[in-house]
Design an enzyme around this catalytic site. Sequence first.
Site, PDB file in Angstrom:
ATOM      1  N   ARG A   1       4.783   2.161  -1.032  1.00 51.56           N
ATOM      2  CA  ARG A   1       4.356   2.943   0.039  1.00 51.56           C
ATOM      3  C   ARG A   1       5.235   3.969   0.491  1.00 51.56           C
ATOM      4  O   ARG A   1       6.660   3.772   0.184  1.00 51.56           O
ATOM      5  CB  ARG A   1       4.016   1.918   1.206  1.00 51.56           C
ATOM      6  CG  ARG A   1       2.846   0.883   0.927  1.00 51.56           C
ATOM      7  CD  ARG A   1       2.827  -0.137   2.006  1.00 51.56           C
ATOM      8  NE  ARG A   1       1.781  -1.111   2.011  1.00 51.56           N
ATOM      9  CZ  ARG A   1       1.907  -2.272   1.405  1.00 51.56           C
ATOM     10  NH1 ARG A   1       3.067  -2.626   1.091  1.00 51.56           N
ATOM     11  NH2 ARG A   1       0.743  -3.229   1.228  1.00 51.56           N
TER      12      ARG A   1
ATOM     13  N   ARG B   1       0.188   5.660  -5.083  1.00 50.13           N
ATOM     14  CA  ARG B   1       0.055   4.022  -5.138  1.00 50.13           C
ATOM     15  C   ARG B   1      -1.200   3.564  -5.757  1.00 50.13           C
ATOM     16  O   ARG B   1      -1.062   2.743  -6.507  1.00 50.13           O
ATOM     17  CB  ARG B   1       0.157   3.717  -3.634  1.00 50.13           C
ATOM     18  CG  ARG B   1       0.057   2.084  -3.519  1.00 50.13           C
ATOM     19  CD  ARG B   1       0.525   1.735  -2.112  1.00 50.13           C
ATOM     20  NE  ARG B   1       0.124   0.392  -1.692  1.00 50.13           N
ATOM     21  CZ  ARG B   1       0.873  -0.731  -2.067  1.00 50.13           C
ATOM     22  NH1 ARG B   1       2.020  -0.394  -2.634  1.00 50.13           N
ATOM     23  NH2 ARG B   1       0.532  -1.904  -1.635  1.00 50.13           N
TER      24      ARG B   1
ATOM     25  N   TYR C   1      -9.083  -1.544  -5.510  1.00 52.77           N
ATOM     26  CA  TYR C   1      -8.546  -0.565  -6.565  1.00 52.77           C
ATOM     27  C   TYR C   1      -9.348  -0.611  -7.794  1.00 52.77           C
ATOM     28  O   TYR C   1      -9.665   0.443  -8.242  1.00 52.77           O
ATOM     29  CB  TYR C   1      -7.203  -0.532  -6.760  1.00 52.77           C
ATOM     30  CG  TYR C   1      -6.277  -0.111  -5.495  1.00 52.77           C
ATOM     31  CD1 TYR C   1      -6.348   1.000  -5.127  1.00 52.77           C
ATOM     32  CD2 TYR C   1      -5.654  -1.229  -4.858  1.00 52.77           C
ATOM     33  CE1 TYR C   1      -5.482   1.549  -3.983  1.00 52.77           C
ATOM     34  CE2 TYR C   1      -4.949  -0.870  -3.653  1.00 52.77           C
ATOM     35  CZ  TYR C   1      -4.813   0.523  -3.484  1.00 52.77           C
ATOM     36  OH  TYR C   1      -4.148   0.877  -2.289  1.00 52.77           O
TER      37      TYR C   1
END
Length: 315
Positions: free
Chosen positions: A165, A259, A291
């Site tokens: 992050r 990310r 994801y």
Amino acid sequence: MSEASSEPAAALVVVDAPVAAPGPEPSPAHRLAAAFLLSHHGNTRAAYSRDLAHFFDWCRTEGVDVLTARRVHLDAYRAHLGELGVAPATLVRRLSALSGFYAYGQDEELIARNPVQRVRRPKVGDNVQSTGLSADEAGLLLRAAHRHSPRAEVVVTLLLLCGLRVSELVGATVADLGYERGHRVLTVTRKGGRSQRMVVPPRAAAILDDYLAGRGEGPLVVTATGRALDRYAIWRLLRTLAADALPHLADSLHPHDLRHACATLALDAGASLHDVQDLLGHADPRTTRRYDRARHNLDRSPSHRLAMLLADGDR
């Protein structure tokens, strides 16, 4: 509506030391906010600090007393966030921060009820806002970062290969680097203040060592004056690199896209969902699966088959 405190919300918190800023005596609401933030750590504290400051500013503008606010006021604030175009996930987090704040006040017998308790929150569901990058796009971005500067190459490489992050990257220091079982590792502070040691792949380690050039202390990634690079500088850097290498993303590339790309490309490369979950530091496997589903939803879209069918019919 009752009269709100005239004290600016900027005096609400200092993220690393959640106390009222110097100046006039802080209001009861500000003192309660500072105490509430002491129960959180790291990135969560920083995010909740910003969320409370935003709400306090709104209350001051609307003439709402924070400690006696009712549900109608919170419904109005939620509508205000919607008008601003705040993403559903951000809206949920802000309401969660406020709910925690009011619940804390109840526990301390300073607030009669939690006005956020029954405020409707959007369903974030499986939708992943980040677009991610294809393998080709990731390669182009890495090459553009190499051309730009050693610092840019470090930023892109660590975000992309380690799935950091942006807050984890800007908060890392040189002292967080080390070795374990022959691996170069970086200890980062995850959500909730927990620490996690992450492997820095040899490629990234070599780029990092070249950038540090023997520097043994201070922030991991620094400005020309030696200060830690902040998240906004990284955001601007990525947009600059995208303008060079990925013009179609020049106005939209975001640190979280790297990310997201780390997750989807690792899965494409054969990594297990569990290992990707560990890499990204997701406490809940459902977060990682979002994801995975997003990646398959795009690749398997029936629109591809329909386009092929119609193209065949035109011949």
